[in-house]
Design a protein around this motif. Structure first.
Motif, PDB file in Angstrom:
ATOM      1  N   LEU A  25       5.883  -6.173  -1.372  1.00 33.72           N
ATOM      2  CA  LEU A  25       4.642  -5.421  -1.285  1.00 33.72           C
ATOM      3  C   LEU A  25       3.925  -5.495  -2.628  1.00 33.72           C
ATOM      4  O   LEU A  25       4.557  -5.395  -3.687  1.00 33.72           O
ATOM      5  N   ILE A  26       2.616  -5.683  -2.564  1.00 30.82           N
ATOM      6  CA  ILE A  26       1.796  -5.741  -3.772  1.00 30.82           C
ATOM      7  C   ILE A  26       1.033  -4.431  -3.880  1.00 30.82           C
ATOM      8  O   ILE A  26       0.315  -4.043  -2.959  1.00 30.82           O
ATOM      9  N   ASN A  27       1.169  -3.743  -4.997  1.00 30.65           N
ATOM     10  CA  ASN A  27       0.520  -2.445  -5.151  1.00 30.65           C
ATOM     11  C   ASN A  27      -0.881  -2.596  -5.727  1.00 30.65           C
ATOM     12  O   ASN A  27      -1.108  -3.418  -6.623  1.00 30.65           O
ATOM     13  N   THR A  28      -1.811  -1.793  -5.204  1.00 31.05           N
ATOM     14  CA  THR A  28      -3.202  -1.918  -5.639  1.00 31.05           C
ATOM     15  C   THR A  28      -3.850  -0.589  -6.015  1.00 31.05           C
ATOM     16  O   THR A  28      -5.006  -0.589  -6.442  1.00 31.05           O
ATOM     17  N   ASN A  29      -3.171   0.529  -5.871  1.00 30.98           N
ATOM     18  CA  ASN A  29      -3.852   1.817  -6.049  1.00 30.98           C
ATOM     19  C   ASN A  29      -3.705   2.397  -7.450  1.00 30.98           C
ATOM     20  O   ASN A  29      -4.161   3.520  -7.697  1.00 30.98           O
ATOM     21  N   ALA A  30      -3.084   1.678  -8.359  1.00 25.33           N
ATOM     22  CA  ALA A  30      -2.842   2.234  -9.694  1.00 25.33           C
ATOM     23  C   ALA A  30      -4.055   2.028 -10.597  1.00 25.33           C
ATOM     24  O   ALA A  30      -4.523   0.902 -10.774  1.00 25.33           O
ATOM     25  N   PRO A  31      -4.584   3.089 -11.193  1.00 28.93           N
ATOM     26  CA  PRO A  31      -5.699   2.934 -12.130  1.00 28.93           C
ATOM     27  C   PRO A  31      -5.218   2.371 -13.463  1.00 28.93           C
ATOM     28  O   PRO A  31      -4.046   2.497 -13.828  1.00 28.93           O
ATOM     29  N   LEU A  47       2.933   6.656  -4.761  1.00 31.57           N
ATOM     30  CA  LEU A  47       2.727   8.035  -5.216  1.00 31.57           C
ATOM     31  C   LEU A  47       2.343   8.079  -6.695  1.00 31.57           C
ATOM     32  O   LEU A  47       1.523   8.908  -7.111  1.00 31.57           O
ATOM     33  N   HIS A  48       2.947   7.206  -7.476  1.00 31.12           N
ATOM     34  CA  HIS A  48       2.649   7.113  -8.899  1.00 31.12           C
ATOM     35  C   HIS A  48       1.177   6.770  -9.105  1.00 31.12           C
ATOM     36  O   HIS A  48       0.483   7.384  -9.934  1.00 31.12           O
ATOM     37  N   GLY A  59      -1.858   9.103 -10.700  1.00 29.90           N
ATOM     38  CA  GLY A  59      -2.737   8.623 -11.763  1.00 29.90           C
ATOM     39  C   GLY A  59      -4.200   8.799 -11.426  1.00 29.90           C
ATOM     40  O   GLY A  59      -5.021   9.163 -12.291  1.00 29.90           O
ATOM     41  N   GLN A  60      -4.550   8.565 -10.167  1.00 30.34           N
ATOM     42  CA  GLN A  60      -5.941   8.763  -9.754  1.00 30.34           C
ATOM     43  C   GLN A  60      -6.330  10.230  -9.880  1.00 30.34           C
ATOM     44  O   GLN A  60      -7.439  10.556 -10.331  1.00 30.34           O
ATOM     45  N   ARG A  61      -5.421  11.121  -9.485  1.00 35.73           N
ATOM     46  CA  ARG A  61      -5.735  12.559  -9.568  1.00 35.73           C
ATOM     47  C   ARG A  61      -5.832  13.025 -11.017  1.00 35.73           C
ATOM     48  O   ARG A  61      -6.670  13.864 -11.346  1.00 35.73           O
ATOM     49  N   HIS A  66       0.820  15.948 -11.661  1.00 36.23           N
ATOM     50  CA  HIS A  66      -0.030  15.561 -10.542  1.00 36.23           C
ATOM     51  C   HIS A  66       0.722  14.838  -9.428  1.00 36.23           C
ATOM     52  O   HIS A  66       0.100  14.396  -8.462  1.00 36.23           O
ATOM     53  N   VAL A  67       2.031  14.699  -9.572  1.00 36.03           N
ATOM     54  CA  VAL A  67       2.828  14.090  -8.500  1.00 36.03           C
ATOM     55  C   VAL A  67       2.893  15.039  -7.328  1.00 36.03           C
ATOM     56  O   VAL A  67       3.169  16.238  -7.486  1.00 36.03           O
ATOM     57  N   LEU A  68       2.646  14.523  -6.122  1.00 34.82           N
ATOM     58  CA  LEU A  68       2.751  15.317  -4.912  1.00 34.82           C
ATOM     59  C   LEU A  68       3.752  14.658  -3.959  1.00 34.82           C
ATOM     60  O   LEU A  68       3.837  13.428  -3.924  1.00 34.82           O
ATOM     61  N   PRO A  69       4.470  15.438  -3.181  1.00 37.61           N
ATOM     62  CA  PRO A  69       5.419  14.848  -2.221  1.00 37.61           C
ATOM     63  C   PRO A  69       4.687  14.173  -1.076  1.00 37.61           C
ATOM     64  O   PRO A  69       3.517  14.466  -0.808  1.00 37.61           O
TER      65      PRO A  69
END
Length: 490
Positions: free
Chosen positions: A424-430, A466-467, A471-473, A486-489
């Motif tokens: 899997l390639i992650n794309t949501n990390a700022p 989640l990480h 970071g976005q939040r 800012h980590v949420l389950p």
């Protein structure tokens, strides 16, 4: 499985199989090219309404055919159009030759193009199928366009990028926009391809979904909840802390306790029922001064650890953040060989001289997660890391197979790989996640998910996602301490 074709990732070989299957089913392949070229022309007009001239760069294959179609539509729409071709266009075959014949414009040789103010380049040279370095004349052209700051719209993929790996093959356009068809390729998401694509648009040219899905291998995908949500533990009204798992994070010495605390707090925030920091006696006071919900357990050596492990409820551990590179780390890992372990940072580097010692400990059902950044990956897998013929996904999968572990190959394009070949390639990390301590938070999140019973690969993938969301939040300027809060389950 994703509900939208545009969410899928197909390798160039898989997309070629889609094209072949579409033609074999009776679909008019030139009709597909016509729609692709028309979409490129429409995107050019929409994105660059003030362009003085559209410059079409036409390659020797079907990507060039798309560009010829786009040129015809732009000219019919009243735009000023110039056309430049690579190699002898009379040697084009099939649909590409038909597209050129239908275009009334007379093109010029590619090396004659000189950028002018007001130009917009439409790149139809190679697309995603390129497998070798671009020719010297194309490299020189890319250099001229880049130096002049001319905006580029690429058809399928910026020419010069490998569609499978996202690597630059000698030289590549830096496009403002890229339009691709039906699905994306891994090269659209992997670095530096992701940056060079600019804004990506996926256009449906009418290939039936059943054909596209049949060709999708599914081994490579974007890291989204669809990939792992089916294994999330069901929420139950009747539960208690041990049913949600007990995570243990090992602390470093008294002057190196912060990393373990960030991991521990993140594991608790990610949903673990209990979290304990196991710390040397000398580090207990330093940890206790900063903890409330996280418990503490004094533990100095392997004998202490072996005694504690008689409690079989202790199944999930994080080792590495602030722990120190040492024989002690190797001894602790050996004692944990039958448990679930996230090995990070110093824990990984402790095995750099004999990685096989680590790999031999964790055979059977995968229960080890390794979270290396580029340098740590190269130390643990020097031959794989040094193989320039492999892309990041290929490297991560090869490493996962060798280690029998879930691999989190960190970076701007973090890849999560399993021993069975999934990636899997992650794309949501700022970008602002690249800060000291961010990896400690990630290790804790993954540990918290492992403690709740997620399999190693899914825990790693969900943890990375989640990480990124945390970071976005947290926003720009975050510190690792901010990130943990800012980590949420799930």
């Amino acid at each position: 499985m994703s509900q939208h074709l545009s969410d899928l990732l197909l390798t160039p070989a898989e997309m070629a199989a889609v094209d072949a299957a579409a033609a074999a089913s009776g679909i008019d392949s030139f009709g597909l090219m016509e729609r692709a070229g028309a979409a490129a022309a429409a995107a050019a007009l929409r994105l660059h309404p003030d362009a003085l001239r559209f410059v079409l760069l036409c390659g020797p294959g079907n990507n060039g055919g798309d560009a010829y179609v786009a040129a015809r539509h732009l000219q019919a729409g009243g735009a000023t159009v110039a056309l430049f071709h690579l190699n002898d266009p009379s040697r084009l075959k099939g649909d590409a030759a038909r597209a050129r014949a239908a275009c009334a414009l007379q093109g010029q040789a590619l090396d004659l193009y000189r950028p002018e103010s007001g130009d917009v380049v439409i790149d139809g040279l190679f697309g995603a199928g390129l497998a070798r370095e671009v020719p010297a004349d194309v490299s020189a052209l890319i250099g001229r366009v880049t130096e002049a700051g001319i905006p580029v719209l690429s058809i399928d993929l910026p020419s010069g990028l490998d569609g499978r790996t996202g690597k630059v093959l000698g030289a590549a356009f830096r496009s403002q926009n890229t339009i691709t068809f039906m699905t994306r390729k891994p090269g659209h998401l992997l670095m530096p391809g992701r940056q060079l694509c600019g804004e990506l648009e996926v256009f449906d040219i009418g290939i039936p979904a059943r054909i596209v899905r049949a060709a999708a291998g599914g081994d490579i995908a974007e890291n989204r909840p669809d990939a792992w949500k089916s294994v999330l533990p069901a929420e139950q009204l009747e539960t208690h802390k041990y049913k949600r798992g007990h995570l243990v994070v090992f602390s470093g010495a008294a002057d190196k306790t912060g990393a373990a605390r960030m991991s521990a707090i993140s594991g608790l925030k990610a949903g673990a029922g209990l979290v304990t920091i196991a710390a040397p006696h000398a580090a207990i006071a330093a940890n206790a001064a900063h903890l409330t919900a996280v418990m503490l357990h004094a533990l100095d050596d392997e004998a202490d650890l072996e005694d504690w492990l008689s409690d079989r409820r202790l199944q999930t551990f994080v080792l590495g953040p602030g722990f120190g590179i040492s024989a002690r780390a190797r001894g602790f890992v050996a004692a944990l060989a039958d448990r679930h372990l996230v090995l990070d940072a110093d824990g990984i580097s402790s095995f750099k001289d004999d990685p096989r010692q680590l790999f031999d400990l964790f055979r059977g059902k995968p229960r080890l997660v390794l979270t290396p950044h580029e340098g740590e990956f190269s130390r643990l897998f020097p031959d794989i890391g040094g193989d320039d013929a492999l892309g990041k996904v290929d490297k991560a999968v090869a490493a996962a197979c060798r280690a029998n572990a879930a691999i989190v190959y960190k970076g701007a394009d973090t890849v999560i790989a399993a021993p069975d070949g999934r990636a899997l390639i992650n794309t949501n990390a700022p970008v602002w996640l690249a800060t000291a301590g961010s990896g400690d938070v990630l290790a804790g999140i993954i540990g918290g998910l492992l403690a709740q019973g997620l399999p190693a690969f899914e825990a790693a993938a969900a943890g990375v996602w989640l990480h990124g969301e945390a970071g976005q939040r947290a926003g720009k300027g975050l510190t690792a301490e901010d990130l943990a809060t800012h980590v949420l389950p799930l």
